[in-house]
Design a protein around this motif. Structure first.
Motif, PDB file in Angstrom:
ATOM      1  N   GLU A 219       0.545 -12.230   2.558  1.00 30.47           N
ATOM      2  CA  GLU A 219       1.503 -11.644   1.615  1.00 30.47           C
ATOM      3  C   GLU A 219       1.031 -10.290   1.128  1.00 30.47           C
ATOM      4  O   GLU A 219       1.812  -9.336   0.999  1.00 30.47           O
ATOM      5  CB  GLU A 219       1.707 -12.598   0.434  1.00 30.47           C
ATOM      6  CG  GLU A 219       2.707 -12.124  -0.607  1.00 30.47           C
ATOM      7  CD  GLU A 219       4.126 -12.063  -0.063  1.00 30.47           C
ATOM      8  OE1 GLU A 219       4.973 -11.396  -0.683  1.00 30.47           O
ATOM      9  OE2 GLU A 219       4.396 -12.684   0.992  1.00 30.47           O
ATOM     10  N   VAL A 220      -0.298 -10.181   0.871  1.00 32.38           N
ATOM     11  CA  VAL A 220      -0.853  -8.888   0.440  1.00 32.38           C
ATOM     12  C   VAL A 220      -0.674  -7.843   1.539  1.00 32.38           C
ATOM     13  O   VAL A 220      -0.312  -6.683   1.282  1.00 32.38           O
ATOM     14  CB  VAL A 220      -2.344  -9.057   0.064  1.00 32.38           C
ATOM     15  CG1 VAL A 220      -3.008  -7.697  -0.116  1.00 32.38           C
ATOM     16  CG2 VAL A 220      -2.474  -9.866  -1.221  1.00 32.38           C
ATOM     17  N   SER A 221      -0.944  -8.248   2.789  1.00 36.57           N
ATOM     18  CA  SER A 221      -0.765  -7.312   3.910  1.00 36.57           C
ATOM     19  C   SER A 221       0.680  -6.861   4.015  1.00 36.57           C
ATOM     20  O   SER A 221       0.977  -5.675   4.268  1.00 36.57           O
ATOM     21  CB  SER A 221      -1.215  -7.979   5.210  1.00 36.57           C
ATOM     22  OG  SER A 221      -2.589  -8.325   5.156  1.00 36.57           O
ATOM     23  N   ARG A 222       1.594  -7.825   3.839  1.00 39.59           N
ATOM     24  CA  ARG A 222       3.004  -7.459   3.884  1.00 39.59           C
ATOM     25  C   ARG A 222       3.358  -6.495   2.765  1.00 39.59           C
ATOM     26  O   ARG A 222       4.084  -5.507   2.978  1.00 39.59           O
ATOM     27  CB  ARG A 222       3.869  -8.728   3.771  1.00 39.59           C
ATOM     28  CG  ARG A 222       5.349  -8.499   3.988  1.00 39.59           C
ATOM     29  CD  ARG A 222       6.125  -9.785   3.751  1.00 39.59           C
ATOM     30  NE  ARG A 222       6.057 -10.189   2.342  1.00 39.59           N
ATOM     31  CZ  ARG A 222       6.812  -9.639   1.377  1.00 39.59           C
ATOM     32  NH1 ARG A 222       7.682  -8.659   1.658  1.00 39.59           N
ATOM     33  NH2 ARG A 222       6.714 -10.065   0.146  1.00 39.59           N
ATOM     34  N   ALA A 225       1.971  -3.112   3.543  1.00 41.43           N
ATOM     35  CA  ALA A 225       2.823  -2.429   4.516  1.00 41.43           C
ATOM     36  C   ALA A 225       4.092  -1.888   3.837  1.00 41.43           C
ATOM     37  O   ALA A 225       4.539  -0.748   4.107  1.00 41.43           O
ATOM     38  CB  ALA A 225       3.189  -3.377   5.644  1.00 41.43           C
ATOM     39  N   ARG A 226       4.650  -2.710   2.946  1.00 38.88           N
ATOM     40  CA  ARG A 226       5.837  -2.264   2.204  1.00 38.88           C
ATOM     41  C   ARG A 226       5.502  -1.095   1.311  1.00 38.88           C
ATOM     42  O   ARG A 226       6.297  -0.142   1.181  1.00 38.88           O
ATOM     43  CB  ARG A 226       6.385  -3.431   1.375  1.00 38.88           C
ATOM     44  CG  ARG A 226       7.603  -3.095   0.531  1.00 38.88           C
ATOM     45  CD  ARG A 226       8.733  -2.614   1.390  1.00 38.88           C
ATOM     46  NE  ARG A 226       9.919  -2.305   0.587  1.00 38.88           N
ATOM     47  CZ  ARG A 226      10.974  -1.640   1.038  1.00 38.88           C
ATOM     48  NH1 ARG A 226      10.993  -1.190   2.303  1.00 38.88           N
ATOM     49  NH2 ARG A 226      12.005  -1.392   0.238  1.00 38.88           N
ATOM     50  N   ARG A 227       4.288  -1.141   0.707  1.00 38.01           N
ATOM     51  CA  ARG A 227       3.861  -0.028  -0.164  1.00 38.01           C
ATOM     52  C   ARG A 227       3.740   1.252   0.648  1.00 38.01           C
ATOM     53  O   ARG A 227       4.201   2.327   0.227  1.00 38.01           O
ATOM     54  CB  ARG A 227       2.523  -0.394  -0.814  1.00 38.01           C
ATOM     55  CG  ARG A 227       1.987   0.687  -1.761  1.00 38.01           C
ATOM     56  CD  ARG A 227       0.512   0.477  -1.996  1.00 38.01           C
ATOM     57  NE  ARG A 227      -0.222   0.597  -0.732  1.00 38.01           N
ATOM     58  CZ  ARG A 227      -1.524   0.343  -0.601  1.00 38.01           C
ATOM     59  NH1 ARG A 227      -2.213  -0.091  -1.638  1.00 38.01           N
ATOM     60  NH2 ARG A 227      -2.114   0.493   0.575  1.00 38.01           N
ATOM     61  N   ASP A 228       3.110   1.166   1.829  1.00 33.97           N
ATOM     62  CA  ASP A 228       2.978   2.357   2.687  1.00 33.97           C
ATOM     63  C   ASP A 228       4.349   2.900   3.085  1.00 33.97           C
ATOM     64  O   ASP A 228       4.584   4.130   3.116  1.00 33.97           O
ATOM     65  CB  ASP A 228       2.166   2.013   3.930  1.00 33.97           C
ATOM     66  CG  ASP A 228       0.719   1.658   3.596  1.00 33.97           C
ATOM     67  OD1 ASP A 228       0.251   2.033   2.503  1.00 33.97           O
ATOM     68  OD2 ASP A 228       0.054   0.988   4.441  1.00 33.97           O
TER      69      ASP A 228
END
Length: 281
Positions: A219-222, A225-228
């Motif tokens: 979830e953090v990785s997702r 990715a959304r933050r980037d």
């Protein structure tokens, strides 16, 4: 082994109640007798009345001089009996002695057989004890020596019994020690199984937590990715805003220039009108 020697005595005259003293009437009747019923001698102060301890009959001293043990109660020892009872008892004793002798011979033969059987059993027990000793000590030398000389003093039953008791005492202690060691190992094994169960439960718990952390990490990785992606969109928007602002400034400058030109043109037109009015008559 116990055997009854002899047979019951032949029937002898039964004691009369006067001997036991339970028939006072008979005792009084005997007390009135003046002569011995056997020899007819007269009773006097010094020639007194007596009773046979076997049949209970009234007799004088001459007719009851013999002393013997009566069959009905041998614990009384030698007691006074009449001549007839003495002869009857004596004949029976003689017959009983012969019967006792025959029975004694039979007993001796039987005892010899029992002794021979006991000897065989003892020898068998000795061999068994030697085999046990050999098994306990892992040494067959004594058993082989016994086979060569079984009558040797060192192979007496008592010595072998003592030796076997000592050897098997050591074996018993060893078995007890092994039993204690086994109990200790079983206890340690039980503790290890308990610890293993606890560790398995803990491992399962950690696995569950790891799965949860993996889910959170995904979830953090997702989210990263959304933050980037949002950062990129933000950059694009900022660039677009910058471009729009530049366009706005350019438009404002263009409009300002137009306004200035319009104002200048209006000023020129006004000035031309004023000069024209002043030239008219």
């Amino acid at each position: 082994f116990f055997f009854q020697i002899g047979t019951p005595m032949a029937a002898v005259p039964s004691p009369s109640p006067s001997l036991i003293g339970s028939d006072d009437g008979q005792a009084q009747a005997d007390g009135k007798e003046t002569h011995c019923p056997r020899c007819r001698s007269q009773f006097t102060t010094y020639f007194r009345r007596h009773h046979c301890r076997n049949c209970g009959g009234l007799v004088c001293d001459d007719c009851s001089r013999n002393r013997t043990r009566i069959p009905r109660d041998l614990s009384l020892g030698n007691v006074r009996v009449c001549d007839d009872c003495f002869k009857t008892i004596g004949d029976h004793h003689a017959a009983g002695a012969e019967e006792d002798l025959v029975l004694s011979q039979q007993l001796i033969e039987r005892l010899r057989g029992e002794l021979a059987q006991n000897h065989s059993q003892i020898e068998a027990f000795k061999k068994v004890m030697l085999e046990l000793e050999a098994e306990a000590s892992s040494d067959q030398s004594c058993l082989a020596e016994y086979s060569r000389d079984p009558q040797n003093d060192q192979f007496s039953f008592n010595l072998l019994q003592e030796k076997v008791q000592i050897s098997w005492g050591r074996v018993t202690k060893s078995l007890e020690a092994q039993g204690s060691r086994k109990a200790e190992l079983e206890e340690r094994q039980s503790a290890a199984w308990t610890r293993r169960t606890e560790l398995a439960a803990k491992e399962e718990e950690l696995t569950s937590k790891r799965q949860e952390l993996d889910s959170e990490l995904a979830e953090v990785s997702r989210l990263e990715a959304r933050r980037d992606e949002l950062f990129r969109e933000e950059g694009d928007l900022q660039q677009a805003v910058t471009n729009e602002r530049r366009k706005v400034r350019e438009l404002e400058m263009s409009r300002k220039e137009q306004q200035e030109m319009e104002a200048e043109r209006m000023g020129l037109h006004s000035s031309w009108g004023s000069r024209r009015g002043s030239n008219e008559p």
